[in-house]
Design a protein around this motif. Structure first.
Motif, PDB file in Angstrom:
ATOM      1  N   PHE A 154       0.844  -1.206   0.000  1.00  0.00           N
ATOM      2  CA  PHE A 154       0.000   0.000   0.000  1.00  0.00           C
ATOM      3  C   PHE A 154       0.875   1.250   0.000  1.00  0.00           C
ATOM      4  N   ILE A 155       2.020   1.201   0.701  1.00  0.00           N
ATOM      5  CA  ILE A 155       2.970   2.317   0.651  1.00  0.00           C
ATOM      6  C   ILE A 155       3.508   2.458  -0.770  1.00  0.00           C
ATOM      7  N   ASP A 156       3.918   1.338  -1.373  1.00  0.00           N
ATOM      8  CA  ASP A 156       4.452   1.358  -2.732  1.00  0.00           C
ATOM      9  C   ASP A 156       3.443   1.957  -3.712  1.00  0.00           C
ATOM     10  N   ALA A 157       2.158   1.676  -3.496  1.00  0.00           N
ATOM     11  CA  ALA A 157       1.104   2.187  -4.380  1.00  0.00           C
ATOM     12  C   ALA A 157       0.748   3.641  -4.070  1.00  0.00           C
ATOM     13  N   GLY A 158       1.295   4.177  -2.974  1.00  0.00           N
ATOM     14  CA  GLY A 158       1.037   5.575  -2.624  1.00  0.00           C
ATOM     15  C   GLY A 158      -0.310   5.822  -1.984  1.00  0.00           C
ATOM     16  N   VAL A 159      -0.889   4.805  -1.345  1.00  0.00           N
ATOM     17  CA  VAL A 159      -2.226   4.977  -0.768  1.00  0.00           C
ATOM     18  C   VAL A 159      -2.303   4.666   0.732  1.00  0.00           C
ATOM     19  N   LEU A 160      -1.171   4.573   1.419  1.00  0.00           N
ATOM     20  CA  LEU A 160      -1.202   4.390   2.874  1.00  0.00           C
ATOM     21  C   LEU A 160      -1.046   5.751   3.528  1.00  0.00           C
ATOM     22  N   ASP A 161      -2.007   6.122   4.355  1.00  0.00           N
ATOM     23  CA  ASP A 161      -2.027   7.438   4.979  1.00  0.00           C
ATOM     24  C   ASP A 161      -1.475   7.449   6.398  1.00  0.00           C
ATOM     25  N   GLU A 162      -1.618   6.329   7.123  1.00  0.00           N
ATOM     26  CA  GLU A 162      -1.284   6.345   8.546  1.00  0.00           C
ATOM     27  C   GLU A 162      -0.841   4.969   9.003  1.00  0.00           C
ATOM     28  N   ILE A 163       0.118   4.970   9.930  1.00  0.00           N
ATOM     29  CA  ILE A 163       0.556   3.743  10.598  1.00  0.00           C
ATOM     30  C   ILE A 163       0.279   3.920  12.079  1.00  0.00           C
ATOM     31  N   ARG A 164      -0.504   3.002  12.668  1.00  0.00           N
ATOM     32  CA  ARG A 164      -0.822   3.011  14.098  1.00  0.00           C
ATOM     33  C   ARG A 164      -0.233   1.744  14.702  1.00  0.00           C
ATOM     34  N   LEU A 165       0.680   1.926  15.639  1.00  0.00           N
ATOM     35  CA  LEU A 165       1.371   0.789  16.241  1.00  0.00           C
ATOM     36  C   LEU A 165       1.121   0.718  17.734  1.00  0.00           C
TER      37      LEU A 165
ATOM     38  N   GLY B 267      11.984   6.313   4.976  1.00  0.00           N
ATOM     39  CA  GLY B 267      12.776   7.299   5.695  1.00  0.00           C
ATOM     40  C   GLY B 267      11.948   8.228   6.558  1.00  0.00           C
ATOM     41  N   ALA B 268      12.640   8.905   7.459  1.00  0.00           N
ATOM     42  CA  ALA B 268      11.993   9.852   8.369  1.00  0.00           C
ATOM     43  C   ALA B 268      11.326  10.991   7.618  1.00  0.00           C
ATOM     44  N   ASP B 269      11.757  11.259   6.382  1.00  0.00           N
ATOM     45  CA  ASP B 269      11.123  12.306   5.586  1.00  0.00           C
ATOM     46  C   ASP B 269       9.708  11.930   5.159  1.00  0.00           C
ATOM     47  N   ARG B 270       9.332  10.649   5.277  1.00  0.00           N
ATOM     48  CA  ARG B 270       7.990  10.186   4.895  1.00  0.00           C
ATOM     49  C   ARG B 270       7.071   9.972   6.089  1.00  0.00           C
ATOM     50  N   LEU B 271       7.615  10.017   7.317  1.00  0.00           N
ATOM     51  CA  LEU B 271       6.820   9.729   8.513  1.00  0.00           C
ATOM     52  C   LEU B 271       6.809  10.930   9.451  1.00  0.00           C
ATOM     53  N   THR B 272       5.615  11.275   9.926  1.00  0.00           N
ATOM     54  CA  THR B 272       5.465  12.357  10.902  1.00  0.00           C
ATOM     55  C   THR B 272       4.734  11.807  12.114  1.00  0.00           C
ATOM     56  N   LEU B 273       5.370  11.904  13.280  1.00  0.00           N
ATOM     57  CA  LEU B 273       4.730  11.437  14.507  1.00  0.00           C
ATOM     58  C   LEU B 273       3.538  12.333  14.825  1.00  0.00           C
ATOM     59  N   VAL B 274       2.354  11.724  14.936  1.00  0.00           N
ATOM     60  CA  VAL B 274       1.116  12.444  15.202  1.00  0.00           C
ATOM     61  C   VAL B 274       0.718  12.314  16.667  1.00  0.00           C
ATOM     62  N   ASP B 275       0.982  11.128  17.259  1.00  0.00           N
ATOM     63  CA  ASP B 275       0.569  10.886  18.640  1.00  0.00           C
ATOM     64  C   ASP B 275       1.425   9.775  19.238  1.00  0.00           C
ATOM     65  N   ALA B 276       1.619   9.864  20.537  1.00  0.00           N
ATOM     66  CA  ALA B 276       2.319   8.821  21.287  1.00  0.00           C
ATOM     67  C   ALA B 276       1.740   8.817  22.690  1.00  0.00           C
ATOM     68  N   LYS B 277       1.367   7.622  23.176  1.00  0.00           N
ATOM     69  CA  LYS B 277       0.836   7.530  24.538  1.00  0.00           C
ATOM     70  C   LYS B 277       1.036   6.125  25.077  1.00  0.00           C
ATOM     71  N   ARG B 278       0.919   6.038  26.382  1.00  0.00           N
ATOM     72  CA  ARG B 278       1.029   4.756  27.065  1.00  0.00           C
ATOM     73  C   ARG B 278      -0.364   4.166  27.242  1.00  0.00           C
ATOM     74  N   ALA B 279      -0.467   2.856  27.048  1.00  0.00           N
ATOM     75  CA  ALA B 279      -1.713   2.124  27.282  1.00  0.00           C
ATOM     76  C   ALA B 279      -1.328   0.808  27.948  1.00  0.00           C
ATOM     77  N   GLY B 280      -1.399   0.775  29.262  1.00  0.00           N
ATOM     78  CA  GLY B 280      -0.940  -0.409  29.989  1.00  0.00           C
ATOM     79  C   GLY B 280       0.537  -0.594  29.744  1.00  0.00           C
ATOM     80  N   GLN B 281       0.938  -1.779  29.342  1.00  0.00           N
ATOM     81  CA  GLN B 281       2.336  -2.078  29.047  1.00  0.00           C
ATOM     82  C   GLN B 281       2.728  -1.722  27.612  1.00  0.00           C
ATOM     83  N   PHE B 282       1.787  -1.224  26.828  1.00  0.00           N
ATOM     84  CA  PHE B 282       2.037  -0.883  25.431  1.00  0.00           C
ATOM     85  C   PHE B 282       2.325   0.608  25.271  1.00  0.00           C
ATOM     86  N   VAL B 283       3.059   0.939  24.230  1.00  0.00           N
ATOM     87  CA  VAL B 283       3.204   2.315  23.776  1.00  0.00           C
ATOM     88  C   VAL B 283       2.476   2.390  22.448  1.00  0.00           C
TER      89      VAL B 283
END
Length: 190
Positions: A132-143, A162-178
């Protein structure tokens, strides 16, 4: 406007599953209830799902969906689900499963139309999200990053991004997960 989102859990060392597609590591993390609490809000905005054949087959086995097909609606509702596969797979009875082959670009218009203005959720796997990234249609990655390492397995995203393609939108803790959310640049409404 339809967004395409790769929403998944990953290990600290960047794997989605073991080499044999097991997710036991994910279910063993204490406090996963807190990480799952916001998932209903995400799912309510999803109009269509996309997954690869390994993810679909894992769901069939793990949830025994051919024997208990009602579970599908409990998880995903009636949303159309596109399963990318080069081979024939059994559909979950009563579910809107659409087996497709070929490249993402060839299927994108059908997927976007099926989402009916809702988001497209890439359930898995990592290589499909990369397509989907290769096709240019992935808008967001949620991990959701789990405090687990596997050493090897199915990689989160087997692509150079590369970092030039990714912008951090949000980061938070949820239990033992980030939980991390990145906007993916260089996408287009193909």
């Amino acid at each position: 406007m339809t967004r395409t989102i790769f929403h998944t859990a990953t290990t600290l060392d960047g794997y989605l599953a073991t080499t044999d597609d097991a997710l036991d590591w994910l279910f063993a993390v204490p406090g996963s209830d807190e990480a799952e609490a916001a998932f209903g809000g995400f799912l309510s905005g999803v109009g269509a799902l996309v997954m690869g054949s390994a993810t679909y087959e894992w769901l069939l086995r793990h949830e025994r969906l051919l024997d208990e097909p009602e579970k599908w609606a409990g998880f995903y509702g009636t949303r159309p689900t596109f399963v990318f596969s080069s081979r024939s797979l059994p559909p979950v009875p009563g579910a809107d499963i659409r087996l497709v082959s070929g490249g993402v670009q060839a299927q994108w218009e059908s997927i976007r139309d099926a989402a009916a203005g809702g988001d497209v959720w890439i359930v898995g796997g990592g290589d499909l999200a990369g397509q989907f990234i290769d096709a240019g249609v992935l808008d967001e990655i949620r991990l959701s990053v789990a405090p687990v390492t596997l050493g090897s397995g199915k990689p989160l995203l087997p692509r150079v991004l590369g970092a030039d393609r990714l912008t951090l939108v949000d980061a938070k803790r949820a239990g033992q997960f980030v939980e991390l959310v990145y906007a993916v640049g260089g996408t287009s409404e193909a």
